[in-house]
Design an enzyme around this catalytic site. Structure first.
Site, short mmCIF file in Angstrom:
data_model
loop_
_atom_site.label_atom_id
_atom_site.label_comp_id
_atom_site.label_asym_id
_atom_site.label_seq_id
_atom_site.Cartn_x
_atom_site.Cartn_y
_atom_site.Cartn_z
N ASN A 1 22.09 -48.17 -33.74
CA ASN A 1 22.16 -46.97 -32.91
C ASN A 1 22.33 -47.44 -31.46
OD1 ASN A 1 20.29 -44.81 -31.23
ND2 ASN A 1 21.37 -43.81 -32.91
N GLY B 1 12.18 -42.28 -25.39
CA GLY B 1 13.14 -42.63 -24.35
C GLY B 1 13.75 -44.01 -24.48
N CYS C 1 20.47 -38.36 -26.84
CA CYS C 1 19.04 -38.57 -26.61
C CYS C 1 18.56 -37.65 -25.49
CB CYS C 1 18.73 -40.01 -26.23
SG CYS C 1 16.97 -40.25 -25.93
C1 LIG Z 1 9.91 -40.89 -32.54
C2 LIG Z 1 11.38 -40.68 -32.64
C3 LIG Z 1 12.27 -41.56 -32.03
C4 LIG Z 1 13.65 -41.38 -32.11
N1 LIG Z 1 14.49 -42.28 -31.52
C5 LIG Z 1 15.84 -42.11 -31.66
C6 LIG Z 1 16.75 -43.07 -31.13
O1 LIG Z 1 16.36 -44.08 -30.58
N2 LIG Z 1 18.09 -42.84 -31.27
C7 LIG Z 1 18.57 -41.73 -31.91
O2 LIG Z 1 19.77 -41.56 -32.03
N3 LIG Z 1 17.73 -40.82 -32.43
C8 LIG Z 1 16.38 -40.98 -32.32
N4 LIG Z 1 15.53 -40.05 -32.88
C9 LIG Z 1 16.10 -38.88 -33.56
C10 LIG Z 1 16.14 -39.06 -35.07
O3 LIG Z 1 16.94 -40.16 -35.42
C11 LIG Z 1 16.67 -37.80 -35.75
O4 LIG Z 1 17.96 -37.52 -35.26
C12 LIG Z 1 15.78 -36.59 -35.49
O5 LIG Z 1 14.44 -36.96 -35.46
C13 LIG Z 1 15.97 -35.47 -36.51
O6 LIG Z 1 15.67 -35.89 -37.80
P1 LIG Z 1 14.21 -35.69 -38.49
O7 LIG Z 1 13.84 -34.26 -38.33
O8 LIG Z 1 14.41 -36.11 -39.92
O9 LIG Z 1 13.27 -36.58 -37.76
C14 LIG Z 1 14.15 -40.25 -32.80
C15 LIG Z 1 13.26 -39.37 -33.43
C16 LIG Z 1 11.90 -39.56 -33.36
C17 LIG Z 1 10.99 -38.58 -34.03
#
Ligand SMILES: Cc1cc2nc3c(=O)[nH]c(=O)nc-3n(C[C@H](O)[C@H](O)[C@H](O)COP(=O)(O)O)c2cc1C
Ligand SMILES: Cc1cc2nc3c(=O)[nH]c(=O)nc-3n(C[C@H](O)[C@H](O)[C@H](O)COP(=O)(O)OP(=O)(O)OC[C@H]3O[C@@H](n4cnc5c(N)ncnc54)[C@H](O)[C@@H]3O)c2cc1C
Ligand SMILES: Cc1cc2nc3c(=O)[nH]c(=O)nc-3n(C[C@H](O)[C@H](O)[C@H](O)COP(=O)(O)OP(=O)(O)OC[C@H]3O[C@@H](n4cnc5c(N)ncnc54)[C@H](O)[C@@H]3O)c2cc1C
Ligand SMILES: Cc1cc2nc3c(=O)[nH]c(=O)nc-3n(C[C@H](O)[C@H](O)[C@H](O)COP(=O)(O)O)c2cc1C
Ligand code: FES
Ligand code: FES
Lengths: 303, 259, 303, 259
Positions: free
Chosen positions: A99, A72, A130
């Site tokens: 971001n 969050g 988000c």
């Molecule tokens: C623990 C965690 C925190 C995240 N925080 C953000 C964030 O602050 N802003 C954002 O745009 N995406 C955030 N994401 C999403 C990732 O940037 C990404 O879009 C998403 O995890 C899908 O990619 P992946 O499967 O390679 O993790 C977060 C993902 C995870 C797992």
């Protein structure tokens, strides 16, 4: 040596591999595992106008080949970023893309305006997707008018590279992509996490304090790949693909589907040096298949 | 401290009880310094249900042989997979992670471990003992099967007190009910504790009440272990902190709602 | 003995475990592995007004803890079902619910009308969520007016139990659920597969003949669970939950989230006797936690 | 035929070449009858990337010892996991699945196997030989490392011809280029083939041209193996058929575009 470089609007990346927001801290966390300057770019953890504590613990749950998180947007706010974090990372020899998140359009605009003067920050990624905040967040990314409005407002004040990060929790991600392209986004990145939920059957309680959270990791790769393919066919601006990428083959699949660059998220938790291996693996693939440049495989899926 | 990701060779899997086991691992290179309280993120291979690594404390270290030990309790899928590992296989670790216990002001301390929560306390006992601190240990478990490796603690501790919920070993009851706490004034300068959340909170209340400095080692759920995901946070007087980098050891006075 | 029975409108199920459409044939395929009469119900493979060949081979691809399929409603049509298949299964001592699909509202209505006289068929499941057909299919399930229209048309001719199966490929599954409830659906079942894609990086080709296909299996469980929880809070009719259920714990999670019954799909491929184990496992859970009846745990999540 | 799901015990993993291996498995109960051409759906445990079972032909059967054998080639993640299995472990099979080869009209037949496609042909050679049919076998591979267990085939075949793409064993070239096909008239009453799709299609064209009856065993991708998912279909003159139940053996005259 093959040419791995790609362009996202005015950003010339040395290779198409970036770390995804929220999964890579600000970079220093990974310096022990590989030279982070090797990356095409680093997406920072979300940056908001004010300090945010994020959601209550517990904020994560493991799922089959994936995880849920409900962090969050915890961060100390844009002023702290500029004062305390930026100085530590501004000498990186890779692109740093911030971001940007918030609950209101004014908040997004404020953050963008404050980041604009920072030389090293060549672009921002608007996080309108988000799923883990009560106000704003995903709401901006799941409605065309709202996605358009926030893009328009930020575009007005932010002349550098503007990437908009899309939510997968929609009926038609192409429509949202078109809406933000229409308001001047320079690129779209996708996908953010899918809204999911996990339950402890023995305790009969949700595993996350927020009940629902965002699903990431290999489990979502097929969905992400489909959306990247759909959006890349639809918009003219470059697409940045992500969702479950864990190795070079995964990354190449996204490039073939039409992504100009990729981001690696959750996989960094399992192997903090994974991005380095992905970059090398893409080069090996180009050599094996006799391509001179990575741009030759972008959108090269034979359908 | 620099962190490493390395494949360790399994030298031995010593099964102590049907649930507790000690993995002895050999580092392929020279082992870096490891502080008491630090942990490793262990990759559990060959399992579709354990995508994420598992945080496990470093139980013991032998710099001469470049070996370290992990004391693990079988509680779920990941730990069950680790239980099945045999000599000769490899185990991938990211380590050493987290902060460590801090030294006490005085020279007599009490370590309170619950079940597998004893794991990070052995290295601490060793360190404190080598610095001339008098170490007492109080180990609690549900039954005698949860009290393991007491001899190890005895090596570095002046006394090892034991409680079990069912009285099968030591005094019957919970650690906080042990007779040593009956004394009005306790002359420990510090209490260090690791174990189930409820136990540590009870110890924290007791320490607060008796006015004794107290550190606990939290076992929050972790995704990355290196400060990148912000999943493992705990509320402190200075806002949310990561258990993996700014912990796992915290002084109870800094934890919100603990003292 | 605990009471495992639940009611989906007029159908009294001996237990809440049914096999999902398209993953269990018509039942006979599984008779060697367990007594299929033990099931709460069997959902047949999709039944359409006319014979359909489905999509071209290849129709499936494996993904991390899941699979993509693009079978595309292959079946010999409703007349063949009535003549050749129904006689073989009508003596089952469990509910048989026919999964009804088509490309047009008229087609749906035709199938429903033809099935109505069959004594043994106590209900149908309207599949407005198949992602693998060019016309109709998912289009009906991703728009409120279309979902409402097809439900309304079938409701007019079909007085027995009418279940509508929802698509997860939407921004708000609650809205679609409300739309079909408003037109008289007796129950909603969810989720159908999520639209996904897989690529062979070496050959630079999609793995499915249709490029995209439907994702199922444990990978999607967190998303399915979230949607079931959202819908169960929103509608008054009973919800049937599915998506990645592979064991009793998974099934119980769906019940806790508010599902009155569950369906098991892809897991049947890995263990054709899995449904039997799930039924036993639910009973064991009720015993261990001292519940007399499975209805006590429906929606019993403590949030 | 009744199908079973059972845990088999691994008696032996015989590694023939760096890629080919034979798993010898013991059934916990009395082995049911298994027909030539039938296969098993093998569960690959402990692997997050192999959620679905893998279809593998039944290579050999010994009813006295209740054992069967699988001949497997390492081509990807699942088969690599199977390659690593060792004696004493268990393997879960659903079997016997699919139809089987049909008997020939005449009494001289040719079996054509490509690489691991030989697997279902051994039981067929055994069966036909026991019925007094004269069996010839033609085995093709990329190199001599793809030609395995020729002695087994020799036991039941009058002659075993070999081709390799690189000429490292037998005649150089593809199976369809073998000199035996040079004869204007071939007196085989039937050709049975299993191997890569392109090879089977070439054999099918050749058989059609020479007017010889021909059956092929297809290796379509499967999800369930028991006729429930309709993923494995092949186009036939009577519409789509499942490879897992109505196949894997088809007469080429029934397959669309094959003859
Ligand atoms: C623990 C965690 C925190 C995240 N925080 C953000 C964030 O602050 N802003 C954002 O745009 N995406 C955030 N994401 C999403 C990732 O940037 C990404 O879009 C998403 O995890 C899908 O990619 P992946 O499967 O390679 O993790 C977060 C993902 C995870 C797992
Ligand atoms: C810093 C740190 C050090 C640790 N040191 C040790 C150690 O030395 N030895 C040891 O055996 N364990 C230790 N743990 C706990 C260990 O990480 C978990 O027991 C382990 O991850 C469980 O994995 P699993 O796959 O077996 O269980 P799962 O199948 O994931 O879960 C089984 C059950 O255990 C619960 N559980 C899982 N993780 C935790 C956790 N972190 N805290 C409390 N309950 C949990 C789950 O909620 C579930 O009910 C430590 C944890 C942390 C954070
Ligand atoms: C009825 C039947 C009988 C079979 N008998 C045998 C046997 O006796 N011995 C044996 O070694 N193999 C046999 N196969 C093939 C075997 O099922 C596949 O090689 C195996 O599933 C590959 O699994 P993997 O995880 O190793 O490969 P994956 O990692 O899944 O894939 C590796 C590569 O192999 C390809 N591939 C996977 N499955 C198939 C397939 N079915 N056909 C063609 N290419 C495929 C993939 O496209 C990919 O390029 C049979 C297949 C069928 C349908
Ligand atoms: C091979 C296959 C075929 C399917 N065919 C149908 C179908 O004909 N009609 C339908 O409503 N759903 C069909 N489904 C979807 C399932 O019924 C179910 O909604 C989905 O697979 C999610 O559940 P699962 O993860 O348990 O498989 C099919 C799924 C699979 C895997
Ligand atoms: S576990 Fe990721 S920040 Fe602590
Ligand atoms: S593999 Fe499922 S029908 Fe053949």
């Amino acid at each position: 040596m093959r040419d791995l470089s790609v362009d996202i609007h005015k950003l010339h990346l040395k290779n198409p591999v970036m770390s995804a927001s929220g999964t890579f801290g600000y970079g220093p966390e990974f310096e022990d595992f590989f030279d982070v300057n090797k990356l095409g770019g680093i997406l920072t953890k979300a940056c908001t106008s004010k300090n945010r504590d994020g959601n209550r613990y517990p904020r994560m749950a493991e799922t089959p080949m994936g995880m849920l998180n409900s962090v969050g947007l915890q961060n100390k706010g844009v002023d702290y970023f500029i004062e305390a974090i930026y100085p530590r990372i501004k000498s990186y020899d890779t692109h740093i893309i911030v971001n940007v998140s918030d609950s209101t359009i004014e908040g997004y605009v404020e953050v963008a305006e404050k980041l604009l003067p920072l030389d090293k920050i060549g672009g921002i990624e608007l996080n309108i997707s988000c799923p883990n905040v009560k106000e704003g967040g995903m709401a901006f990314g799941t409605s065309c008018p709202m996605a358009a409005a926030v893009t328009k407002a930020v575009r007005r004040v932010y002349p550098k590279t503007l990437i908009v990060k899309l939510s997968p929790n929609v009926t038609s991600i192409e429509e949202i992509a078109l809406a933000v392209e229409g308001e001047g986004a320079d690129s779209v990145s996708l996908i953010n996490t899918l809204l999911g939920m996990a339950i402890d059957a023995e305790k009969r309680r949700p595993l996350l304090s927020t009940i629902t959270g965002g699903l990431s990791g290999p489990a979502i790769k097929p969905i992400a790949l489909r959306m990247v393919w759909q959006v890349a066919k639809t918009v003219k601006i470059p697409v940045i693909g992500m969702g479950g990428i864990s190795n070079a083959t995964d990354a190449i699949e996204f490039l073939l589907a039409g992504a100009t660059a990729v981001q690696v998220g959750t996989a960094n938790f399992i192997d903090p040096s994974v991005c380095s291996g992905i970059i090398d693996g893409i080069e090996t693939y180009l050599e094996r298949h006799n391509f001179n440049s990575v741009t030759e495989i972008i959108g090269a899926l034979r359908t | 401290m620099k962190k490493y990701m390395q494949d360790f060779k399994i030298i031995q899997n010593r099964r102590i009880t049907p649930d507790y086991f000690v993995l002895e691992l050999e580092c392929p290179e020279i082992l870096p310094e490891i502080l008491p309280g630090q942990f490793a993120e262990v990759r559990v291979d060959h399992s579709p249900q354990t995508y994420l690594r598992r945080p496990i404390s470093i139980y013991d270290v032998d710099y001469r042989s470049n070996r370290l030990k992990l004391l693990i309790k079988k509680v779920g899928i990941g730990s069950a997979k680790l239980f099945d590992l045999t000599k000769g296989l490899t185990l991938n670790l990211i380590y050493p992670l987290g902060n460590s216990f801090s030294l006490p002001e005085g020279n007599k301390v009490l370590l309170v471990g619950g079940g597998v929560g004893c794991a990070p306390l052995l290295l601490l006992a060793k360190q404190l003992n080598s610095k001339g601190v008098i170490v007492h240990a109080l180990i609690g478990g549900r039954t005698d099967r949860d009290i393991v490796d007491v001899e190890k603690f005895s090596t570095y501790c002046k006394s090892v007190y034991i409680t079990t919920d069912d009285g099968s070993l030591g005094e019957m009851g919970m650690v906080t009910q042990h007779s040593l706490f009956a004394d009005e004034v306790l002359d420990y300068s510090k209490i260090y504790s690791c174990g189930p959340d409820a136990m540590m909170r009870a110890i924290a209340r007791l320490a607060t009440f008796k006015g004794i400095d107290c550190e606990v080692s939290l076992e929050n759920l972790m995704a990355c272990g290196i400060g990148a995901c912000l999943c493992c946070i705990v509320e402190t007087s200075e806002g949310n902190k990561t258990t993996c980098v700014q912990g796992p050891v915290f002084n109870i006075r800094d934890l919100k709602g603990w003292s």
